[in-house]
Design a protein around this motif. Structure first.
Motif, PDB file in Angstrom:
ATOM      1  N   VAL A   2     -42.798  21.132  -9.623  1.00  0.00           N
ATOM      2  CA  VAL A   2     -43.711  20.349  -8.788  1.00  0.00           C
ATOM      3  C   VAL A   2     -42.916  19.167  -8.216  1.00  0.00           C
ATOM      4  N   ILE A   3     -43.018  18.977  -6.909  1.00  0.00           N
ATOM      5  CA  ILE A   3     -42.269  17.906  -6.233  1.00  0.00           C
ATOM      6  C   ILE A   3     -43.235  17.079  -5.395  1.00  0.00           C
ATOM      7  N   GLN A   4     -43.254  15.783  -5.647  1.00  0.00           N
ATOM      8  CA  GLN A   4     -43.959  14.842  -4.782  1.00  0.00           C
ATOM      9  C   GLN A   4     -42.952  14.224  -3.824  1.00  0.00           C
ATOM     10  N   VAL A   5     -43.319  14.117  -2.548  1.00  0.00           N
ATOM     11  CA  VAL A   5     -42.440  13.503  -1.561  1.00  0.00           C
ATOM     12  C   VAL A   5     -43.228  12.492  -0.738  1.00  0.00           C
ATOM     13  N   ALA A   6     -42.495  11.556  -0.149  1.00  0.00           N
ATOM     14  CA  ALA A   6     -43.113  10.564   0.723  1.00  0.00           C
ATOM     15  C   ALA A   6     -42.130  10.213   1.833  1.00  0.00           C
ATOM     16  N   TRP A  55     -41.140  17.302 -11.244  1.00  0.00           N
ATOM     17  CA  TRP A  55     -41.554  17.737 -12.580  1.00  0.00           C
ATOM     18  C   TRP A  55     -41.117  19.174 -12.783  1.00  0.00           C
ATOM     19  N   ILE A  56     -40.668  19.490 -13.990  1.00  0.00           N
ATOM     20  CA  ILE A  56     -40.372  20.862 -14.383  1.00  0.00           C
ATOM     21  C   ILE A  56     -41.120  21.144 -15.669  1.00  0.00           C
ATOM     22  N   ASP A  57     -41.999  22.135 -15.607  1.00  0.00           N
ATOM     23  CA  ASP A  57     -42.840  22.496 -16.751  1.00  0.00           C
ATOM     24  C   ASP A  57     -43.596  21.282 -17.292  1.00  0.00           C
ATOM     25  N   GLY A  58     -44.141  20.486 -16.372  1.00  0.00           N
ATOM     26  CA  GLY A  58     -44.968  19.350 -16.751  1.00  0.00           C
ATOM     27  C   GLY A  58     -44.209  18.109 -17.154  1.00  0.00           C
ATOM     28  N   SER A  59     -42.883  18.175 -17.212  1.00  0.00           N
ATOM     29  CA  SER A  59     -42.078  17.024 -17.634  1.00  0.00           C
ATOM     30  C   SER A  59     -41.423  16.382 -16.410  1.00  0.00           C
ATOM     31  N   LEU A  60     -41.602  15.071 -16.262  1.00  0.00           N
ATOM     32  CA  LEU A  60     -41.000  14.343 -15.137  1.00  0.00           C
ATOM     33  C   LEU A  60     -39.488  14.284 -15.340  1.00  0.00           C
ATOM     34  N   ARG A  61     -38.732  14.894 -14.413  1.00  0.00           N
ATOM     35  CA  ARG A  61     -37.287  15.037 -14.563  1.00  0.00           C
ATOM     36  C   ARG A  61     -36.484  14.165 -13.605  1.00  0.00           C
ATOM     37  N   MET A  62     -37.084  13.731 -12.481  1.00  0.00           N
ATOM     38  CA  MET A  62     -36.287  12.976 -11.512  1.00  0.00           C
ATOM     39  C   MET A  62     -37.183  12.082 -10.688  1.00  0.00           C
ATOM     40  N   ILE A  63     -36.728  10.872 -10.447  1.00  0.00           N
ATOM     41  CA  ILE A  63     -37.376   9.957  -9.513  1.00  0.00           C
ATOM     42  C   ILE A  63     -36.290   9.446  -8.573  1.00  0.00           C
ATOM     43  N   THR A  64     -36.489   9.643  -7.277  1.00  0.00           N
ATOM     44  CA  THR A  64     -35.548   9.145  -6.276  1.00  0.00           C
ATOM     45  C   THR A  64     -36.299   8.220  -5.336  1.00  0.00           C
ATOM     46  N   GLY A  65     -35.832   6.974  -5.250  1.00  0.00           N
ATOM     47  CA  GLY A  65     -36.557   5.999  -4.451  1.00  0.00           C
ATOM     48  C   GLY A  65     -37.884   5.657  -5.117  1.00  0.00           C
ATOM     49  N   SER A  66     -38.845   5.263  -4.315  1.00  0.00           N
ATOM     50  CA  SER A  66     -40.177   4.930  -4.829  1.00  0.00           C
ATOM     51  C   SER A  66     -41.220   5.397  -3.822  1.00  0.00           C
ATOM     52  N   ASN A 103     -29.692  26.765 -20.631  1.00  0.00           N
ATOM     53  CA  ASN A 103     -29.581  25.514 -19.876  1.00  0.00           C
ATOM     54  C   ASN A 103     -29.502  25.825 -18.385  1.00  0.00           C
ATOM     55  N   PHE A 104     -30.488  25.333 -17.651  1.00  0.00           N
ATOM     56  CA  PHE A 104     -30.539  25.524 -16.212  1.00  0.00           C
ATOM     57  C   PHE A 104     -30.415  24.173 -15.519  1.00  0.00           C
ATOM     58  N   ALA A 105     -30.249  24.221 -14.201  1.00  0.00           N
ATOM     59  CA  ALA A 105     -30.187  22.981 -13.427  1.00  0.00           C
ATOM     60  C   ALA A 105     -30.636  23.263 -12.001  1.00  0.00           C
ATOM     61  N   LEU A 106     -31.187  22.220 -11.380  1.00  0.00           N
ATOM     62  CA  LEU A 106     -31.498  22.233  -9.955  1.00  0.00           C
ATOM     63  C   LEU A 106     -30.550  21.271  -9.258  1.00  0.00           C
ATOM     64  N   LYS A 107     -30.009  21.687  -8.114  1.00  0.00           N
ATOM     65  CA  LYS A 107     -29.255  20.774  -7.255  1.00  0.00           C
ATOM     66  C   LYS A 107     -30.181  20.358  -6.123  1.00  0.00           C
ATOM     67  N   MET A 108     -30.605  19.076  -6.193  1.00  0.00           N
ATOM     68  CA  MET A 108     -31.543  18.552  -5.210  1.00  0.00           C
ATOM     69  C   MET A 108     -30.784  17.735  -4.170  1.00  0.00           C
ATOM     70  N   PRO A 109     -30.790  18.162  -2.902  1.00  0.00           N
ATOM     71  CA  PRO A 109     -30.299  17.255  -1.864  1.00  0.00           C
ATOM     72  C   PRO A 109     -31.323  16.141  -1.691  1.00  0.00           C
ATOM     73  N   TYR A 110     -31.077  15.229  -0.753  1.00  0.00           N
ATOM     74  CA  TYR A 110     -32.152  14.272  -0.530  1.00  0.00           C
ATOM     75  C   TYR A 110     -33.347  15.049   0.003  1.00  0.00           C
ATOM     76  N   PHE A 111     -34.537  14.749  -0.504  1.00  0.00           N
ATOM     77  CA  PHE A 111     -35.733  15.537  -0.261  1.00  0.00           C
ATOM     78  C   PHE A 111     -36.827  14.580   0.172  1.00  0.00           C
ATOM     79  N   GLY A 112     -37.234  14.639   1.475  1.00  0.00           N
ATOM     80  CA  GLY A 112     -38.109  13.607   1.994  1.00  0.00           C
ATOM     81  C   GLY A 112     -37.322  12.307   2.063  1.00  0.00           C
ATOM     82  N   ALA A 113     -38.008  11.204   1.912  1.00  0.00           N
ATOM     83  CA  ALA A 113     -37.323   9.915   1.843  1.00  0.00           C
ATOM     84  C   ALA A 113     -37.423   9.324   0.449  1.00  0.00           C
ATOM     85  N   ALA A 114     -38.411   9.776  -0.339  1.00  0.00           N
ATOM     86  CA  ALA A 114     -38.558   9.410  -1.751  1.00  0.00           C
ATOM     87  C   ALA A 114     -39.226  10.593  -2.436  1.00  0.00           C
TER      88      ALA A 114
END
Length: 590
Positions: A136-140, A100-111, A85-96
């Motif tokens: 993989v991280i998408q930011v906006a 994805w981790i290994d192809g699975s969507l794990r987090m959505i912040t904002g839109s 069991n692993f984890a990522l600690k994500m601060p706020y990253f971009g504005a939204a």
């Protein structure tokens, strides 16, 4: 915008030489693949256009739009191919952002589309047996003039969550302490209205508490999840612009008319200008002032400290020393936070601690100055201190209780309370993972649907408590009969059970099913109202698949269900194989 030169080399963080048990927490600093103005999902990356690269953490000045980042992570050594069991600690990253981790969507912040900014840290947990992970991280960002790509921490789930809990407790204590100081001095001001220094003191503590509530673990954002991004930004920048003039007003209030009027006039003008800037201008404007004009305020603060230290403000040596030391600490903390905000140094947020220290010094000074006339205020200060001492204990106690409740809730969400075996929800999670493994490793995947024959008649005639005991005995027998650790049984609903047999071919699954049928019959649970046998029996349906890409995940359950109904139509107390499979068992289950 300048990025690293394009290359075909991968962006990789190698932790393969570390051990899972001693890994701790690792910052994923370094080179990441960077795709500006592109929103790519896992599977959409091509080799036709090599990516640019960015060194994270990074502050992109003037960047508006979208981007995609990617990192390949070699995981720590995995002895015995165990699930870790692993984890990522994500601060706020971009504005939204999306992660994805290994192809699975794990987090959505904002839109991202439509763009809705959110600034809140998140913990992303994932479990894997693999030796690598693809992030993989998408930011906006269409909101801020700077896109902050902050430091991401990676570690074991336990280490990340423990660190997060510690930080939340720390921020909550600091937040509560500042609020208590503000409330305490506001009460003093309401009692002694002639002393405006108490009012300035209370306002300084309050706006600092607001800032503490929206930095680091963002206590206020957690309490108000829908807080607009613009409001959060204003709360964060407000102390930066307003604290200096408020502190000067406080100091000159203590000095009375003996001090020079010039700093007081400049402080009032700065306070009005800062208030207008925050109230009527967007974040892109006052952020520009923060980055390029804040040094003017800091220089002004240095001038004020020199004036105080010269002894021209207070005649009391004790007061002069306390004000000078407190001012130096606040300015040092402000400079640290300034460079931290523009990603020049990696330091924790210090302004709230600096202001708290300054306020504590001033609280001591005011108590010393007011002496006997403020005996009641000193009594309240002791109560506040006691409350703060108890606050940490209460938070730790509540945190421990919350952990216990979460563990119980996790168990309740996965385990059937009657039979104490996994429930349907837990089955869906395990089934999804085994389906993917079957597809990845080309292994057979078998499924057995099992239903208790004439169970309604059993319940109606023997009573529901006796029916519950019957289901418990059947669940226990099935669970004890499964030989391998990866074999899985769950209560699917009512008197229906489902057994997942990863790696079992059809013939092996048929043997398991027949063994279960015979074992349940051998329990000799009397059922005088069954039309099949004088004891409780079950009907079973089997289906087996070699999963191929694109195969409907629900097909295996549907085929097993059809086989179960075939067994019921054929007379019950038997095993039936899906019509799609060859060589079905005989009606008697042999």
């Amino acid at each position: 915008m300048i990025y690293a030169s394009k290359t075909v080399d991968d962006a990789m963080v190698d932790l393969s030489m570390r051990r899972y048990e001693t890994m701790g927490i690792v910052p994923l600093d370094g080179r990441w693949e960077f795709y500006p103005q592109m929103l790519l999902k896992p599977g959409e990356f091509t080799e036709s256009e090599p990516p640019s690269f960015l060194m994270l953490p990074k502050e992109l000045i003037g960047y508006r739009g979208t981007a995609t980042l990617r990192l390949r992570l070699k995981l720590p050594m995995n002895d015995g191919n165990r699930m870790h069991n692993f984890a990522l600690k994500m601060p706020y990253f971009g504005a939204a952002s999306k992660v994805w981790i290994d192809g699975s969507l794990r987090m959505i912040t904002g839109s991202i589309t439509p763009f809705i900014p959110r600034y809140i840290p998140r913990v992303i947990q994932f479990s894997t047996r693999r030796k690598r992970a693809d992030i993989v991280i998408q930011v906006a960002n269409y909101h801020h003039r700077r896109m902050s790509l902050n430091r991401i921490l990676f570690g074991t789930e336990t280490a990340i969550r423990e660190m997060t809990h510690r930080h939340i407790i720390r921020d909550a204590i600091l937040f509560g302490s500042l609020l208590m100081l503000s409330l305490y001095h506001m009460l003093l001001f309401l009692t002694y209205r002639r002393d405006k220094t108490l009012l300035y003191f209370a306002i300084i503590a309050f706006i600092t508490a607001l800032r503490e509530g929206i930095v680091d673990e963002r206590i206020l954002v957690r309490l108000w999840p829908g807080m607009p991004g613009e409001v959060m930004m204003k709360l964060g920048y407000m102390p930066v612009f307003l604290l200096l003039p408020l502190i000067i007003l406080y100091i000159w209030g203590i000095a009375g008319n003996k001090a020079s009027r010039l700093p007081l006039m400049l402080a009032r003008g700065l306070l009005i200008a800062s208030g207008v800037l925050l109230l009527f201008f967007p974040v892109s404007i006052y952020d520009w002032f923060f980055q390029y004009a804040l040094f003017i305020s800091i220089a002004f603060g240095c001038y004020v400290i020199v004036v105080i230290f010269s002894g021209k403000v207070l005649t009391s040596k004790t007061g002069t020393i306390l004000l000078t030391v407190g001012g130096v600490i606040v300015l040092t903390a402000a400079l640290s936070d300034y460079f931290r905000e523009i990603n020049n140094i990696n330091m924790p947020e210090l302004l709230s601690f600096g202001i708290l220290f300054f306020l504590l010094l001033q609280a001591y000074f005011l108590s010393w100055k007011l002496d006997r006339s403020y005996k009641k205020a000193e009594h309240l200060a002791k109560e506040v201190k006691l409350f703060n001492d108890q606050l940490e204990e209460k938070i730790e106690e509540r945190t421990w209780e919350l952990g216990q409740v979460n563990q119980r809730l996790e168990r309740l969400s996965r385990i059937d309370p009657l039979t104490e075996i996994p429930n349907r929800r837990y089955f869906e999670e395990v089934y999804t993972g085994e389906w993917r493994r079957s597809e990845r490793e080309d292994l057979p995947l078998s499924l057995i649907m099992m239903d208790v024959d004439y169970f309604k008649a059993y319940n109606d005639n023997y009573g529901h408590p006796t029916g519950d005991i019957c289901l418990k005995k059947i669940a226990t027998l099935v669970q004890e009969s499964l030989k391998r650790g990866e074999d899985f049984v769950a209560r699917y609903g009512g008197e229906e059970f489902i057994i997942l047999l990863p790696g079992h071919p059809l013939e092996s699954a048929a043997k398991v099913a027949e063994r279960l049928r015979q074992g349940i019959q051998d329990l000799n649970i009397v059922h005088a109202y069954s039309e099949v046998a004088p004891v409780v029996t079950v009907s079973l349906g089997i289906a087996e698949k070699h999963v191929r890409p694109g195969t409907d995940r629900d097909i295996l359950v549907k085929l097993a269900d059809q086989a179960l109904y075939s067994a019921k139509r054929s007379g019950r107390n038997r095993v039936s194989i899906s019509p799609e499979d060859e060589n079905p068992l005989s009606p008697e289950g042999n």
